[in-house]
Design a protein around this motif. Structure first.
Motif, PDB file in Angstrom:
ATOM      1  N   GLY A 114      -6.436  11.407  11.755  1.00  0.00           N
ATOM      2  CA  GLY A 114      -6.229  12.787  12.496  1.00  0.00           C
ATOM      3  C   GLY A 114      -4.999  12.823  13.246  1.00  0.00           C
ATOM      4  N   ASP A 115      -4.405  11.544  14.038  1.00  0.00           N
ATOM      5  CA  ASP A 115      -3.398  11.489  14.433  1.00  0.00           C
ATOM      6  C   ASP A 115      -2.364  11.990  13.767  1.00  0.00           C
ATOM      7  OD1 ASP A 115      -4.085   8.949  16.803  1.00  0.00           O
ATOM      8  OD2 ASP A 115      -4.668  11.055  16.917  1.00  0.00           O
ATOM      9  N   LEU A 116      -2.140  11.255  12.375  1.00  0.00           N
ATOM     10  CA  LEU A 116      -1.132  11.520  11.229  1.00  0.00           C
ATOM     11  C   LEU A 116      -0.834  13.170  10.769  1.00  0.00           C
ATOM     12  CD1 LEU A 116      -1.501   8.210   9.089  1.00  0.00           C
ATOM     13  CD2 LEU A 116       0.253   8.970  10.825  1.00  0.00           C
ATOM     14  N   LYS A 117      -2.297  13.457  10.666  1.00  0.00           N
ATOM     15  CA  LYS A 117      -2.274  14.970  10.443  1.00  0.00           C
ATOM     16  C   LYS A 117      -1.479  15.768  11.504  1.00  0.00           C
ATOM     17  CE  LYS A 117      -6.231  14.972   7.173  1.00  0.00           C
ATOM     18  NZ  LYS A 117      -7.515  15.150   7.114  1.00  0.00           N
ATOM     19  N   GLU A 118      -1.861  15.474  12.815  1.00  0.00           N
ATOM     20  CA  GLU A 118      -1.257  16.169  13.813  1.00  0.00           C
ATOM     21  C   GLU A 118       0.160  16.055  14.223  1.00  0.00           C
ATOM     22  OE1 GLU A 118      -1.271  18.719  17.217  1.00  0.00           O
ATOM     23  OE2 GLU A 118      -2.645  18.525  15.804  1.00  0.00           O
ATOM     24  N   GLU A 119       0.633  14.622  13.647  1.00  0.00           N
ATOM     25  CA  GLU A 119       2.035  14.617  13.950  1.00  0.00           C
ATOM     26  C   GLU A 119       2.698  15.321  12.686  1.00  0.00           C
ATOM     27  OE1 GLU A 119       1.956   9.920  15.552  1.00  0.00           O
ATOM     28  OE2 GLU A 119       2.807  10.500  13.481  1.00  0.00           O
ATOM     29  N   ALA A 120       2.333  15.436  11.547  1.00  0.00           N
ATOM     30  CA  ALA A 120       2.707  16.186  10.354  1.00  0.00           C
ATOM     31  C   ALA A 120       2.953  17.666  10.749  1.00  0.00           C
ATOM     32  CB  ALA A 120       2.050  15.957   9.214  1.00  0.00           C
ATOM     33  N   ARG A 121       1.873  18.252  11.510  1.00  0.00           N
ATOM     34  CA  ARG A 121       1.901  19.628  11.748  1.00  0.00           C
ATOM     35  C   ARG A 121       2.998  19.679  13.067  1.00  0.00           C
ATOM     36  NH1 ARG A 121       0.524  22.647  15.856  1.00  0.00           N
ATOM     37  NH2 ARG A 121      -0.305  20.877  17.172  1.00  0.00           N
ATOM     38  N   VAL A 122       3.172  18.835  13.789  1.00  0.00           N
ATOM     39  CA  VAL A 122       4.072  19.020  14.793  1.00  0.00           C
ATOM     40  C   VAL A 122       5.805  19.058  14.322  1.00  0.00           C
ATOM     41  CG1 VAL A 122       5.096  17.844  16.869  1.00  0.00           C
ATOM     42  CG2 VAL A 122       2.502  18.205  16.734  1.00  0.00           C
ATOM     43  N   MET A 123       5.813  18.028  13.336  1.00  0.00           N
ATOM     44  CA  MET A 123       7.228  17.702  12.531  1.00  0.00           C
ATOM     45  C   MET A 123       7.591  19.109  11.927  1.00  0.00           C
ATOM     46  SD  MET A 123       7.477  13.914  11.592  1.00  0.00           S
ATOM     47  CE  MET A 123       5.860  13.878  10.833  1.00  0.00           C
ATOM     48  N   LYS A 124       6.401  19.804  11.342  1.00  0.00           N
ATOM     49  CA  LYS A 124       6.665  20.807  10.532  1.00  0.00           C
ATOM     50  C   LYS A 124       7.071  22.169  11.495  1.00  0.00           C
ATOM     51  CE  LYS A 124       4.628  24.377   7.372  1.00  0.00           C
ATOM     52  NZ  LYS A 124       3.331  24.835   6.658  1.00  0.00           N
ATOM     53  N   GLU A 125       6.406  22.034  12.799  1.00  0.00           N
ATOM     54  CA  GLU A 125       7.035  23.351  13.528  1.00  0.00           C
ATOM     55  C   GLU A 125       8.230  23.021  14.139  1.00  0.00           C
ATOM     56  OE1 GLU A 125       2.312  24.176  15.530  1.00  0.00           O
ATOM     57  OE2 GLU A 125       3.922  23.186  16.483  1.00  0.00           O
ATOM     58  N   LYS A 126       8.837  21.647  14.500  1.00  0.00           N
ATOM     59  CA  LYS A 126       9.953  21.422  15.002  1.00  0.00           C
ATOM     60  C   LYS A 126      11.025  21.539  13.880  1.00  0.00           C
ATOM     61  CE  LYS A 126       8.691  17.762  18.308  1.00  0.00           C
ATOM     62  NZ  LYS A 126       8.898  16.312  18.563  1.00  0.00           N
ATOM     63  N   TYR A 127      10.585  21.468  12.570  1.00  0.00           N
ATOM     64  CA  TYR A 127      11.771  21.717  11.872  1.00  0.00           C
ATOM     65  C   TYR A 127      11.880  23.088  11.339  1.00  0.00           C
ATOM     66  CZ  TYR A 127      13.425  22.204   6.781  1.00  0.00           C
ATOM     67  OH  TYR A 127      14.167  22.609   5.515  1.00  0.00           O
ATOM     68  N   GLU A 128      11.063  24.068  11.630  1.00  0.00           N
ATOM     69  CA  GLU A 128      11.088  25.189  11.395  1.00  0.00           C
ATOM     70  C   GLU A 128      12.071  25.752  12.506  1.00  0.00           C
ATOM     71  OE1 GLU A 128       6.920  26.499   9.189  1.00  0.00           O
ATOM     72  OE2 GLU A 128       7.078  27.040  11.149  1.00  0.00           O
ATOM     73  N   LYS A 129      11.778  25.511  13.783  1.00  0.00           N
ATOM     74  CA  LYS A 129      12.557  26.051  14.948  1.00  0.00           C
ATOM     75  C   LYS A 129      13.837  25.207  14.806  1.00  0.00           C
ATOM     76  CE  LYS A 129      12.456  25.743  20.088  1.00  0.00           C
ATOM     77  NZ  LYS A 129      14.026  25.101  19.933  1.00  0.00           N
ATOM     78  N   SER A 130      14.119  24.122  14.128  1.00  0.00           N
ATOM     79  CA  SER A 130      15.443  23.736  14.013  1.00  0.00           C
ATOM     80  C   SER A 130      16.226  24.341  13.267  1.00  0.00           C
ATOM     81  CB  SER A 130      15.415  22.249  13.492  1.00  0.00           C
ATOM     82  OG  SER A 130      16.700  21.604  13.421  1.00  0.00           O
ATOM     83  N   GLN A 131      15.652  24.873  12.041  1.00  0.00           N
ATOM     84  CA  GLN A 131      16.218  25.606  11.242  1.00  0.00           C
ATOM     85  C   GLN A 131      16.694  26.947  11.701  1.00  0.00           C
ATOM     86  OE1 GLN A 131      13.576  26.191   7.800  1.00  0.00           O
ATOM     87  NE2 GLN A 131      15.020  24.889   6.292  1.00  0.00           N
ATOM     88  N   LEU A 132      16.083  27.670  12.483  1.00  0.00           N
ATOM     89  CA  LEU A 132      16.243  28.999  13.139  1.00  0.00           C
ATOM     90  C   LEU A 132      17.393  28.623  14.124  1.00  0.00           C
ATOM     91  CD1 LEU A 132      15.763  31.904  13.684  1.00  0.00           C
ATOM     92  CD2 LEU A 132      14.112  31.178  15.273  1.00  0.00           C
ATOM     93  N   ASP A 133      17.452  27.586  14.854  1.00  0.00           N
ATOM     94  CA  ASP A 133      18.506  27.280  15.945  1.00  0.00           C
ATOM     95  C   ASP A 133      19.840  26.877  14.962  1.00  0.00           C
ATOM     96  OD1 ASP A 133      16.450  25.271  18.172  1.00  0.00           O
ATOM     97  OD2 ASP A 133      16.700  27.609  17.668  1.00  0.00           O
ATOM     98  N   SER A 134      19.597  26.359  13.959  1.00  0.00           N
ATOM     99  CA  SER A 134      21.020  25.905  13.025  1.00  0.00           C
ATOM    100  C   SER A 134      21.694  27.114  12.446  1.00  0.00           C
ATOM    101  CB  SER A 134      20.603  25.081  12.246  1.00  0.00           C
ATOM    102  OG  SER A 134      19.726  23.911  12.338  1.00  0.00           O
ATOM    103  N   GLU A 135      20.730  28.033  12.086  1.00  0.00           N
ATOM    104  CA  GLU A 135      21.219  29.252  11.733  1.00  0.00           C
ATOM    105  C   GLU A 135      22.064  30.083  12.676  1.00  0.00           C
ATOM    106  OE1 GLU A 135      17.984  30.056   8.053  1.00  0.00           O
ATOM    107  OE2 GLU A 135      18.189  31.346   9.914  1.00  0.00           O
ATOM    108  N   GLN A 136      21.395  30.127  13.796  1.00  0.00           N
ATOM    109  CA  GLN A 136      21.949  30.745  15.128  1.00  0.00           C
ATOM    110  C   GLN A 136      23.723  30.245  15.265  1.00  0.00           C
ATOM    111  OE1 GLN A 136      19.315  30.855  18.145  1.00  0.00           O
ATOM    112  NE2 GLN A 136      18.013  32.521  17.265  1.00  0.00           N
ATOM    113  N   ARG A 137      23.272  28.636  15.451  1.00  0.00           N
ATOM    114  CA  ARG A 137      24.704  28.122  15.710  1.00  0.00           C
ATOM    115  C   ARG A 137      25.514  28.206  14.835  1.00  0.00           C
ATOM    116  NH1 ARG A 137      21.074  23.817  17.046  1.00  0.00           N
ATOM    117  NH2 ARG A 137      21.606  22.710  15.108  1.00  0.00           N
TER     118      ARG A 137
END
Length: 523
Positions: A320-343
């Motif tokens: 369960g911890d691994l699944k939660e880590e995968a979900r959090v990493m996916k959210e961080k990646y999507e946020k990082s993509q948006l920030d990168s496009e703005q920069r």
């Protein structure tokens, strides 16, 4: 007497078998996990790849060493880092030095490139013994551009695999993302062993694509690269927990079987006692001990069952911890993509504004310079007109006459051409054609790996940036060493401490490790 002999014969065997059943269970529970990344080796074996166009740096990427000794080294990197470059170098960790790399193979279709680097003496990364399975935990590792001392790491899950339509290369997709789309990097298992090469361009679903370990090994073996394999396989924490749970369940079953056997033995003894006409105190005592052993075996079996259940619950928690880590990493990646496009958008706007400002400044400076030159030209013409017709010539010294004669003699040989022709240890040819007019200059001609304002370049790792100088003095050709790292020799004699040394046609000149012969071609 028959019952007594049976009890005395089975008592030590039953007791020993019960203890031997439970000793492996306790040792399995206390054994620690041993899968961890060796960050010190990663910081050394993962290197920075620099791509140049002329003297301008185009990109800084990441690569990793797959084979190395004190003579040659081989580095795997992404093909996309080499686009548009004419020179590639490898930064040596903790030294600040760069070694020139030669491209042996470049496959843009799956973003693979193999580089050869002379003099690279860095330990290679080990390859894993087994390919990973879908669902395994993996790590992406990359040497950040410009920072040659630290390695970035990202943890993720292996998702799926598929074969490319245009080749036999097999690709995986995973979620171990580093920065903008992964940036290209090596893919590792939990023990730090190589299991693939990340591609810089992400897949259609936004995941990182990677050339799997089997395809990567085939690409390297086709170039006769001898890779290093790990001494043993890597077992993840999840697999260790599964193995412990399965082993505990097997041992619990063995303990239950042992308890049932002890109970059956106790019942058999009781039956034989009831059938016996004579009761023996010793037989009663042995029967009591057999019952105690059976009770102990039952208690041990219950403890083993509880232990197996605890391990199963721990395994479920980790999953369960691994699944939660995968979900959090996916959210961080999507946020990082948006920030990168703005920069990226903001940086492009700033670059356009800065370019327009610099262009206006350059235009203004050019106009001012042209006006200044025109003013100086007009003033000079007026001054020449104002000078008297008779001008007293200054006295000429004997030294000036000698210098004039030497200058005249040198210009008589201005049509001579000096040719340096030779090869390095790998058989690569280097040819320099130097005109006599250029050697007559006061500063002569500078030869090196990257001399400033000089076209005579020997692009070899053993040649210093400014290695040697050739010039003509008093109708003779001289050469001198400019404090180079690997020195200069004339006909086998080192000239580092000798200053200017006279050379002639047919002499052998060694610059670094490049052996060259001098030829003088007259007009």
């Amino acid at each position: 007497m028959l019952g007594s002999s049976l009890i005395s014969g089975h008592r030590p065997i039953a007791l020993l078998s019960v203890w031997m059943l439970f000793l492996p269970v306790f040792s399995l529970v206390l054994s620690p996990a041993n899968a961890e990344l060796r960050e010190s080796l990663l910081n050394m074996s993962i290197v920075t790849v620099n791509s140049y166009q002329g003297k301008t740096i185009l990109t800084r990427g990441s690569g990793f060493v797959v084979q190395s000794d004190r003579f040659n080294g081989y580095v795997v990197t992404n093909s996309s880092y080499l686009e548009g470059s004419d020179t590639t170098t490898i930064s040596i960790p903790n030294s600040g030095a760069e070694l020139v790399a030669r491209v042996l193979r470049n496959e843009p279709s799956y973003d693979f490139a193999l580089l050869k680097v002379n003099g690279l003496n860095i330990p290679p990364l080990e390859f894993g013994q087994e390919s990973p399975d879908v669902g395994d935990v993996i790590w992406s590792a990359v040497k950040w551009g410009g920072d040659n001392t630290s390695v970035g790491l990202a943890r993720g899950i292996l998702r799926s695999s598929y074969e490319m339509a245009t080749s036999d290369v097999v690709l995986f997709s995973h979620s171990a993302m580093l920065g903008e789309g992964g940036l290209g990097s090596v893919l590792l298992n939990e023990c730090g062993h190589v299991i693939g090469l990340n591609m810089r361009a992400p897949g259609s679903d936004g995941s990182i694509r990677v050339v799997n370990m089997t395809s990567l090994r085939l690409l390297l073996s086709s170039q006769n690269i001898k890779i290093t394999f790990a001494a043993r396989g890597c077992v993840s924490e999840v697999d260790q927990a599964k193995n412990q749970a399965e082993f505990a369940a097997i041992e619990a079953k063995k303990a239950q079987d042992g308890a049932l056997e002890a109970q059956a033995l106790a019942s058999s003894l009781e039956k034989k006692l009831r059938q016996s006409s004579r009761r023996n105190d010793s037989l009663e005592r042995q029967t009591k001990e057999a019952r105690q052993k059976a009770d102990f075996a039952l208690q041990a079996a219950e403890a083993a069952q509880k232990n197996a259940e605890a391990i199963r619950l721990e395994l479920a928690r980790k999953t369960g911890d691994l699944k939660e880590e995968a979900r959090v990493m996916k959210e961080k990646y999507e946020k990082s993509q948006l920030d990168s496009e703005q920069r990226f958008t903001s940086a492009m706007d700033q670059q356009r504004s800065s370019a327009a400002f610099r262009e206006n400044i350059l235009i203004g400076i050019t106009i001012v310079l042209l006006l200044g030159i025109a003013i100086i030209f007009v003033l000079q013409r007026r001054r020449n007109r104002a000078l008297p017709t008779l001008v007293k010539e200054p006295p000429v010294s004997s030294n000036d006459v000698a210098e004039s004669v030497v200058s005249t003699e040198l210009h008589d040989e201005a049509f001579d051409e000096f040719v340096l022709d030779g090869r390095d240890d790998d058989g690569i040819r280097y040819l320099l054609r130097i005109s006599g007019d250029q050697l007559l200059n006061i500063g002569g001609v500078i030869i090196g790996r990257n001399p400033k304002d000089s076209p005579y370049v020997i692009n070899h790792a053993d040649v210093s940036r400014k290695h040697a100088r050739m010039r003509v003095m008093k109708n003779r050709v001289f050469i001198e060493d400019l404090g180079s790292t690997n020195g200069t020799s004339v006909n086998g004699q080192s000239i580092e401490e000798k200053g200017l040394v006279s050379i002639d046609s047919g002499d052998q000149i060694i610059i670094g490790s490049v052996v060259m012969n001098l030829r003088v071609l007259s007009a």
